[in-house]
Design an enzyme around this catalytic site. Structure first.
Site, mmCIF file in Angstrom:
data_model
loop_
_atom_site.group_PDB
_atom_site.id
_atom_site.type_symbol
_atom_site.label_atom_id
_atom_site.label_comp_id
_atom_site.label_asym_id
_atom_site.label_seq_id
_atom_site.Cartn_x
_atom_site.Cartn_y
_atom_site.Cartn_z
ATOM 1 N N CYS A 7 8.402 -3.492 5.442
ATOM 2 C CA CYS A 7 8.055 -2.074 5.566
ATOM 3 C C CYS A 7 7.283 -1.753 6.826
ATOM 4 C CB CYS A 7 7.254 -1.639 4.342
ATOM 5 S SG CYS A 7 5.696 -2.509 4.185
ATOM 6 N N ASP A 55 3.947 -2.559 7.302
ATOM 7 C CA ASP A 55 2.505 -2.464 7.077
ATOM 8 C C ASP A 55 1.781 -3.656 7.701
ATOM 9 O OD1 ASP A 55 2.975 -0.207 5.695
ATOM 10 O OD2 ASP A 55 2.298 -0.925 3.737
ATOM 11 N N CYS A 100 0.393 2.077 3.300
ATOM 12 C CA CYS A 100 0.382 3.144 2.309
ATOM 13 C C CYS A 100 -0.829 3.051 1.392
ATOM 14 C CB CYS A 100 1.670 3.080 1.496
ATOM 15 S SG CYS A 100 1.849 1.540 0.625
ATOM 16 N N CYS A 106 2.845 -4.999 -1.466
ATOM 17 C CA CYS A 106 1.544 -4.661 -0.873
ATOM 18 C C CYS A 106 0.484 -5.672 -1.313
ATOM 19 C CB CYS A 106 1.099 -3.264 -1.283
ATOM 20 S SG CYS A 106 2.207 -1.951 -0.759
#
Lengths: 142, 421
Positions: free
Chosen positions: A39, A41, A64, A108
């Site tokens: 993603c 991140d 996020c 995450c």
């Protein structure tokens, strides 16, 4: 229509809005910065370690809400643990402590684990004598 | 707390007049328009009226050119697949822009698996394609050209009149997705040289659950939903009568109020963009500057060094509703294909926010959003390792390069072991 709906549960939202341990540590003993290829991140965890114990942990995250909450929670969980204990830290602990994450956001928490492990590796690189010890105990634990 | 809705591209509230017009069709006029008795004939008449209202909005000649579907996605599927299947013997080549809506892109991908080929026309950094590229891409086997009027993400207005003229010369039907423009900007099927046009009333204060496909009688189209002979045999299934009636009223009001709505959002758009860029550093507008090449409702920005979902969530907690093309917001973990097509750096695509204005927004709303957004950006930047690394000269800004440090993408690749794309 007065109810508030949230994308994440209250614990995740709390850690996103009021993150714990956000920032950097001056003269950190170990710093780990990792990125998620999926993603984009990026997460950074800094550790202050004394006598084999994590005294302080701080994070910075480009990502996020659940990435910010995961890093906040991870730093909360590992403070006070020994390096050995921290080496066996799993993302599942973050997920559980946060009361769950949406399936698409589990990565995450994996990023938080990876950032922590990278910070520990950085620390062990600087202290090779502890590395063998830590690795030994990891083998024993396994 | 103030509540500001800046996501009119996603949907709009139903106008009270529209809702009133719909009501009788739930409880009193409940007949099926295919029925031959009084109940059926009554609603059939109502559908005819709605078709006339829809045709008027896009300067169509007759209600017979209007087909009702369930939404914009179904309209796009019908336009693409319906024309492709109808012309299978003539050829199996399609031409589309690289920044079409997913309903167009994925319909084409579906056909590609069945032997069709497609040429995707690239766009420039502002998101606009060159009509000549469409002309060059057409072959004797081309059965359809599809280019949207206004881009759903960045508001870029495509040169559809020129493309339509070239398609006309080549004798290839031209489908224009007007989902992001109808009701806000003039849509004229004749000026566009369009054989097919789709739009949805819920984008201009009508109800969800109804989509419109205009089809010029000269364009061949077969049904992709099989059943009865509703909608001239082009779309089987009982029509959503209340939705269609409401949609027709919304179209009539949109046509009447288009100039004033457009003027209103144009003014707010300018205020919003100038407010944002004066309060926030390292901010990029994606798509053309506000003006003739950009839809007046749309502001699409990238805030450097922070990610879009965090911005969206924070704005929501301040009562502000926006959208984002960041990978963290998408269920696929991919950045918006539109942002990729305009060549936007991955780091900037990650920090994407889309704000779309409506007729009920005010200058106070705009000022509140600017203020809250500036506060949120500062908070998230303080949490971002990228901001810190930029300030320390480790990485450089994409928006305003300083010449110090590596690019974000290089840095991201280093720390993730793989390139972010």
């Amino acid at each position: 229509m007065s109810d508030t709906y949230t994308l994440y549960n209250n614990t995740v939202m709390d850690h996103f809005m009021n993150p714990r341990n956000m920032g950097d540590i001056k003269d950190a003993d170990g710093i780990g910065e990792v990125g998620a290829a999926a993603c984009g991140d990026i997460m950074k965890i800094s550790l202050k370690i004394r006598d084999g114990k994590i005294e302080d942990a701080r994070f910075k995250t480009f990502g996020c809400g659940s990435a910010i909450a995961s890093s906040s929670m991870a730093t909360e969980l590992i403070k006070g643990r020994t390096v050995d204990e921290a080496l066996s830290f799993s993302n599942q602990e973050v997920v559980d402590a946060l009361g769950g994450l949406p399936p698409v956001k589990i990565h995450c928490s994996v990023l938080a684990e990876e950032a922590l492990k990278a910070a520990l590796e950085d620390y062990l690189k600087k202290h090779p004598e502890l590395a063998t010890q830590a690795c030994k105990s990891e083998v024993v634990a396994a | 707390m103030r509540s500001v809705y800046f996501d009119h591209q996603s949907s709009t509230p139903v106008l009270p007049e529209v809702f009133e017009a719909m009501k009788p069709y739930f409880t009193e006029a409940y007949g099926n328009p295919s029925s031959l008795h009084q109940h059926g004939l009554r609603v059939r008449e109502a559908l005819k009226r709605a078709r006339q209202q829809m045709a008027a909005l896009i300067n169509g000649d007759s209600e017979e050119e209007i087909f009702f579907t369930s939404d914009g996605t179904e309209s796009a599927n019908l336009a693409i697949k319906g024309v492709a299947y109808a012309n299978e013997r003539k050829g199996k080549h399609l031409v589309i822009s690289a920044t079409e809506h997913p309903s167009v892109m994925n319909s084409v991908e579906f056909l590609e698996k069945q032997g069709w080929t497609c040429t995707r026309i690239p766009v420039n950094a502002e998101g606009i394609l060159q009509p000549e590229e469409v002309q060059k891409a057409m072959t004797p086997q081309t059965v359809l050209v599809a280019v949207h009027h206004v881009n759903h993400d960045i508001g870029a207005i495509q040169p559809v009149k020129e493309i339509g003229r070239l398609c006309g010369e080549a004798g290839v039907p031209f489908y224009v997705d007007c989902e992001s423009s109808a009701g806000w900007l003039p849509v004229d099927v004749k000026q566009f040289g369009a054989a097919l046009v789709s739009f949805s009333p819920h984008r201009f204060y009508g109800p969800k659950g109804v989509g419109v496909l205009y089809r010029n009688k000269r364009a061949r189209l077969v049904s992709i939903i099989h059943g009865g002979v509703q909608e001239g045999g082009r779309r089987a299934g009982t029509e959503n009568v209340p939705g269609i009636v409401g949609g027709g009223v919304a179209a009539e009001i949109a046509l009447r109020e288009m100039a004033s709505r457009s003027e209103h959002v144009t003014r707010l758009q300018k205020r919003l963009w100038s407010g944002l860029k004066s309060k926030i550093t390292f901010l990029k507008l994606n798509g053309p500057e506000p003006g003739p090449y950009r839809a007046p409702q749309n502001i699409n920005i990238s805030t450097e060094f922070i990610e879009g979902e965090g911005q969206l969530l924070s704005l929501d907690l301040s009562g502000i509703a926006v959208a984002s093309g960041s990978s963290c917001v998408s269920k696929s973990l991919k950045i918006s294909h539109v942002l990729a097509a305009i060549g936007l750096d991955h780091a900037l695509a990650q920090g994407n926010i889309i704000m779309t204005l409506g007729k009920d927004n005010t200058e106070e709303d705009v000022d509140y959003v600017v203020e809250e957004f500036a506060r949120i950006v500062a908070r998230l930047r303080a949490m971002s390792p990228m901001w810190d690394e930029f300030e320390r000269g480790v990485i450089d800004s994409v928006i305003a390069p300083t010449g110090r440090g590596t690019s974000f993408s290089e840095h991201a690749a280093k720390v993730s072991g793989k390139p972010a794309h």
